[in-house]
Motif scaffolding. Structure first.
Motif, short mmCIF file in Angstrom:
data_model
loop_
_atom_site.label_atom_id
_atom_site.label_comp_id
_atom_site.label_asym_id
_atom_site.label_seq_id
_atom_site.Cartn_x
_atom_site.Cartn_y
_atom_site.Cartn_z
N MET A 91 0.88 -1.33 0.01
CA MET A 91 -0.04 0.21 -0.02
C MET A 91 0.89 1.35 0.07
SD MET A 91 -2.86 1.14 2.82
CE MET A 91 -3.66 2.60 2.64
N ILE A 92 0.61 2.17 -0.89
CA ILE A 92 1.38 3.37 -0.94
C ILE A 92 1.19 4.27 0.30
CG2 ILE A 92 1.78 5.55 -2.25
CD1 ILE A 92 0.69 4.21 -4.85
N GLN A 151 3.18 10.14 0.97
CA GLN A 151 3.98 10.51 -0.35
C GLN A 151 2.85 10.37 -1.56
OE1 GLN A 151 7.13 11.01 -0.11
NE2 GLN A 151 6.85 10.54 1.99
N GLN A 152 1.42 10.56 -1.42
CA GLN A 152 0.79 10.48 -2.43
C GLN A 152 0.44 12.24 -2.68
OE1 GLN A 152 -2.53 7.95 -0.96
NE2 GLN A 152 -2.48 7.58 -2.96
N THR A 153 0.08 12.47 -3.84
CA THR A 153 0.05 13.68 -4.12
C THR A 153 -1.49 14.41 -3.42
OG1 THR A 153 -1.45 13.74 -6.09
CG2 THR A 153 1.25 13.99 -6.37
N THR A 195 3.16 16.37 -2.84
CA THR A 195 2.80 15.30 -1.97
C THR A 195 2.23 15.85 -0.48
OG1 THR A 195 4.95 14.98 -0.91
CG2 THR A 195 4.60 13.86 -2.91
N LEU A 196 1.59 15.08 0.28
CA LEU A 196 1.08 15.28 1.46
C LEU A 196 2.26 15.88 2.37
CD1 LEU A 196 -1.29 15.83 3.61
CD2 LEU A 196 -1.24 13.67 3.94
N VAL A 214 -2.93 12.90 8.57
CA VAL A 214 -3.48 11.42 8.42
C VAL A 214 -4.36 10.84 9.37
CG1 VAL A 214 -2.51 8.97 7.82
CG2 VAL A 214 -1.18 10.86 6.95
N GLN A 215 -4.08 11.23 10.57
CA GLN A 215 -5.01 10.48 11.40
C GLN A 215 -6.32 11.12 11.51
OE1 GLN A 215 -3.46 11.57 15.81
NE2 GLN A 215 -5.17 10.35 16.45
#
Length: 238
Positions: free
Chosen positions: A1-2, A6-8, A37-38, A53-54
């Protein structure tokens, strides 16, 4: 899972539109600056990516929010959604916001001089967005719908990549310009903070501006990251 960090930002919203309120809360631009990216965006803002992210995980577990299947929609469906949910709103609300800002700048400009600049910048937004939407509705959107129709019918006479990529590039540049103007307005108003002693109209127009900017983010995201890539995928490479 990415790793989501690191995802845009654009990819995160495309995968899950329920993350939008979190990104708006932290002023993370997922439309015009959605290629970051985030992790990069959080670093620029001095935010802890783990906290963001949380919050993603928290809203993602909520079943009360409706997730629109934009990725599965056709170009015609996306255009219909954009026209009904965004273009109509923008056309209706811009004169109202401009009127409220003119009143505030005229009556309270001596105490809050920055509001005159806010009014001037919003009038730029109003003119630019009116012209922008007209070009989309009269030229680009019909062109995209025709391309899709030809593609679905198996007709090989679809538009070339050059014919469609040029207008799309112009629209994306105009998205950036509108985004920059609204970013400047947000900075001038300290993130739409109501100053002490502000009248009701002052409070109302700041709330309207905040809602307008958030709507623009969703509007631009749908075009930049859903509609335009689909349209480019239909074009015939030369």
């Amino acid at each position: 899972m990415i790793n989501i960090a690191q995802q845009t930002l654009a990819a995160i919203v495309t995968d899950n539109s329920q993350t939008v309120p979190v990104l708006e809360k932290y002023h993370l631009d997922f439309c015009c600056k959605g290629k970051r990216t985030l992790a990069e965006a959080c670093m620029e803002k001095g935010l802890l990516v783990e906290e963001v992210v949380q919050e993603f995980n928290s809203v993602g577990s909520s079943a009360s929010q409706k997730h629109m299947p934009f990725a599965e929609m056709s170009c015609e469906q996306l255009i219909g959604y954009i026209l009904i949910h965004h273009h109509f709103y923008v056309k209706q609300i811009m004169p109202t916001i401009a009127g409220h800002l003119e009143k505030v700048a005229g009556k309270h400009g001596d105490r809050f001089p920055y509001m005159q600049e806010v009014y001037n910048k919003f009038r730029e937004v109003q003119e630019d967005m009116s012209n922008h939407m007209q070009k989309e509705e009269v030229i680009l959107f019909p062109r995209i719908k025709k391309m899709e129709e030809l593609s679905l019918s198996g007709n090989e006479s679809a538009l070339s990549l050059v014919e469609i990529s040029g207008p799309i590039t112009v629209m994306m540049n105009e998205h950036d310009q509108a985004g920059d103007l609204l970013y400047a307005i947000r900075a001038l108003t300290n993130h739409y903070t109501v100053p002490e002693g502000a009248c009701t109209t002052f409070k109302v127009c700041l709330s309207e501006l905040k809602e307008f900017e958030e709507d623009l983010h969703r509007h631009v995201h749908l075009e930049n990251n859903h509609l335009f890539p689909k349209a480019l995928g239909l074009a015939v490479a030369e």
